[in-house]
Design a protein around this motif. Sequence first.
Motif, PDB file in Angstrom:
ATOM      1  N   VAL A  15     -38.080  69.004 -93.237  1.00  0.00           N
ATOM      2  CA  VAL A  15     -38.909  67.945 -93.817  1.00  0.00           C
ATOM      3  C   VAL A  15     -39.068  68.160 -95.318  1.00  0.00           C
ATOM      4  CG1 VAL A  15     -41.256  67.017 -93.897  1.00  0.00           C
ATOM      5  CG2 VAL A  15     -40.155  67.423 -91.688  1.00  0.00           C
ATOM      6  N   ALA A  16     -39.367  69.406 -95.714  1.00  0.00           N
ATOM      7  CA  ALA A  16     -39.535  69.709 -97.136  1.00  0.00           C
ATOM      8  C   ALA A  16     -38.248  69.465 -97.904  1.00  0.00           C
ATOM      9  CB  ALA A  16     -39.995  71.155 -97.311  1.00  0.00           C
ATOM     10  N   ALA A  17     -37.127  69.968 -97.379  1.00  0.00           N
ATOM     11  CA  ALA A  17     -35.849  69.825 -98.071  1.00  0.00           C
ATOM     12  C   ALA A  17     -35.433  68.359 -98.186  1.00  0.00           C
ATOM     13  CB  ALA A  17     -34.764  70.622 -97.330  1.00  0.00           C
ATOM     14  N   SER A  18     -35.623  67.600 -97.129  1.00  0.00           N
ATOM     15  CA  SER A  18     -35.208  66.195 -97.126  1.00  0.00           C
ATOM     16  C   SER A  18     -36.030  65.366 -98.107  1.00  0.00           C
ATOM     17  CB  SER A  18     -35.337  65.609 -95.716  1.00  0.00           C
ATOM     18  OG  SER A  18     -34.529  66.302 -94.806  1.00  0.00           O
ATOM     19  N   LEU A  19     -37.355  65.507 -98.058  1.00  0.00           N
ATOM     20  CA  LEU A  19     -38.214  64.687 -98.912  1.00  0.00           C
ATOM     21  C   LEU A  19     -38.103  65.091-100.380  1.00  0.00           C
ATOM     22  CD1 LEU A  19     -41.404  64.243 -96.709  1.00  0.00           C
ATOM     23  CD2 LEU A  19     -39.480  62.680 -97.040  1.00  0.00           C
ATOM     24  N   PHE A  20     -37.993  66.382-100.638  1.00  0.00           N
ATOM     25  CA  PHE A  20     -37.804  66.801-102.029  1.00  0.00           C
ATOM     26  C   PHE A  20     -36.447  66.338-102.554  1.00  0.00           C
ATOM     27  CE2 PHE A  20     -41.435  69.757-101.862  1.00  0.00           C
ATOM     28  CZ  PHE A  20     -41.931  69.577-103.149  1.00  0.00           C
ATOM     29  N   SER A  21     -35.442  66.285-101.702  1.00  0.00           N
ATOM     30  CA  SER A  21     -34.129  65.786-102.121  1.00  0.00           C
ATOM     31  C   SER A  21     -34.200  64.310-102.486  1.00  0.00           C
ATOM     32  CB  SER A  21     -33.101  66.004-101.006  1.00  0.00           C
ATOM     33  OG  SER A  21     -32.921  67.384-100.747  1.00  0.00           O
ATOM     34  N   ILE A  22     -34.918  63.539-101.654  1.00  0.00           N
ATOM     35  CA  ILE A  22     -35.099  62.116-101.973  1.00  0.00           C
ATOM     36  C   ILE A  22     -35.801  61.965-103.317  1.00  0.00           C
ATOM     37  CG2 ILE A  22     -36.316  60.014-101.269  1.00  0.00           C
ATOM     38  CD1 ILE A  22     -35.840  60.902 -98.346  1.00  0.00           C
ATOM     39  N   TYR A  23     -36.844  62.783-103.511  1.00  0.00           N
ATOM     40  CA  TYR A  23     -37.575  62.696-104.779  1.00  0.00           C
ATOM     41  C   TYR A  23     -36.691  63.063-105.964  1.00  0.00           C
ATOM     42  CZ  TYR A  23     -40.362  63.935-108.725  1.00  0.00           C
ATOM     43  OH  TYR A  23     -40.827  64.031-110.003  1.00  0.00           O
ATOM     44  N   VAL A  24     -35.822  64.058-105.798  1.00  0.00           N
ATOM     45  CA  VAL A  24     -34.926  64.459-106.892  1.00  0.00           C
ATOM     46  C   VAL A  24     -34.098  63.271-107.370  1.00  0.00           C
ATOM     47  CG1 VAL A  24     -32.776  65.733-107.360  1.00  0.00           C
ATOM     48  CG2 VAL A  24     -34.772  66.931-106.451  1.00  0.00           C
ATOM     49  N   PHE A  25     -33.531  62.516-106.447  1.00  0.00           N
ATOM     50  CA  PHE A  25     -32.683  61.391-106.850  1.00  0.00           C
ATOM     51  C   PHE A  25     -33.511  60.233-107.430  1.00  0.00           C
ATOM     52  CE2 PHE A  25     -29.836  63.641-103.939  1.00  0.00           C
ATOM     53  CZ  PHE A  25     -28.684  63.678-104.720  1.00  0.00           C
ATOM     54  N   ILE A  26     -34.720  60.044-106.908  1.00  0.00           N
ATOM     55  CA  ILE A  26     -35.596  59.044-107.515  1.00  0.00           C
ATOM     56  C   ILE A  26     -35.985  59.483-108.928  1.00  0.00           C
ATOM     57  CG2 ILE A  26     -37.873  57.956-107.385  1.00  0.00           C
ATOM     58  CD1 ILE A  26     -37.632  58.085-104.334  1.00  0.00           C
ATOM     59  N   GLY A  27     -36.319  60.757-109.078  1.00  0.00           N
ATOM     60  CA  GLY A  27     -36.689  61.285-110.383  1.00  0.00           C
ATOM     61  C   GLY A  27     -35.559  61.196-111.390  1.00  0.00           C
ATOM     62  N   ILE A  28     -34.334  61.444-110.938  1.00  0.00           N
ATOM     63  CA  ILE A  28     -33.185  61.332-111.829  1.00  0.00           C
ATOM     64  C   ILE A  28     -33.066  59.903-112.344  1.00  0.00           C
ATOM     65  CG2 ILE A  28     -30.657  61.278-111.857  1.00  0.00           C
ATOM     66  CD1 ILE A  28     -30.682  63.764-110.109  1.00  0.00           C
ATOM     67  N   GLY A  29     -33.286  58.925-111.465  1.00  0.00           N
ATOM     68  CA  GLY A  29     -33.194  57.532-111.884  1.00  0.00           C
ATOM     69  C   GLY A  29     -34.181  57.197-112.986  1.00  0.00           C
TER      70      GLY A  29
END
Length: 266
Positions: free
Chosen positions: A208-222
């Motif tokens: 759960v932590a890895a998946s949600l933080f990964s989603i946030y990383v790509f949103i943050g990059i945008g």
Amino acid sequence: MKALQLAISAAIYLLFWCVFTYLLVFLGGPFASYYLPLPEIAKTVGSGPVIGNIPWLSAVIANALLIVAFAIQHSVMARPGFKKIILRFIPTALERSVFVLATCIVLVWFYLAWQPINIVVWQATGAISMTLQLSFLLGANLVLWSTFMISHGQLFGIGQAWYAYKGKELSNDSFITPSLYKFSRHPMYLGVLIVFWSTPEMTVGHLVAASLFSIYVFIGIGYEERDLLARFGSAYADYMERVPQLLPIGFKRLRTPEQQEAKART
């Protein structure tokens, strides 16, 4: 006053080091215990006491909301509009330090309130386990190294306070691509993803932590690249064409509407 600002910034910088280091313990604790037993009170993604958790919610939802809280804090405070508002109340030299302090506070809450969910998703052994452990260390070093490739002091606020103390102006208008930034636009985020996913013991909680933080990383990059396009215009648009976003695998990108607009402005 400037000496006080420097002292505050230095204290926050030291706090950052403690909180960042503990993130490695939090995520790597389950396999770090192979080599160094952790005290029972130590909190990791798979063990330890739960303090300050969100009540009346399932562990998955409560944990997800902790990550959402981090994402909101990190994204909102990093936006230029928020910075203009907060600079009405604090000195410019402390703006970045306040951001780092808020990040540390949210991360400490994340550590304390995290609820382990120890249903095993995968359990690697032997050479695969060792490879994942080495990958974890590689990712952690990549995150740290990436901060020094650009400006470690400015990224964590101590640089701004030091320049203010010395009575110098801090210039941050130049666009540079040192070292690994010639091959990956976001090596720091790449390191973060490696750290979260490189574990020989993947549980549901860790997933759960890895998946949600990964989603946030790509949103943050945008969001970050939108701000960089607005700031550096065609220089960053050309950089996006030449250099991949994360993995250093070369390819030719088509210009997005934002890049075309930045190019046209220049």
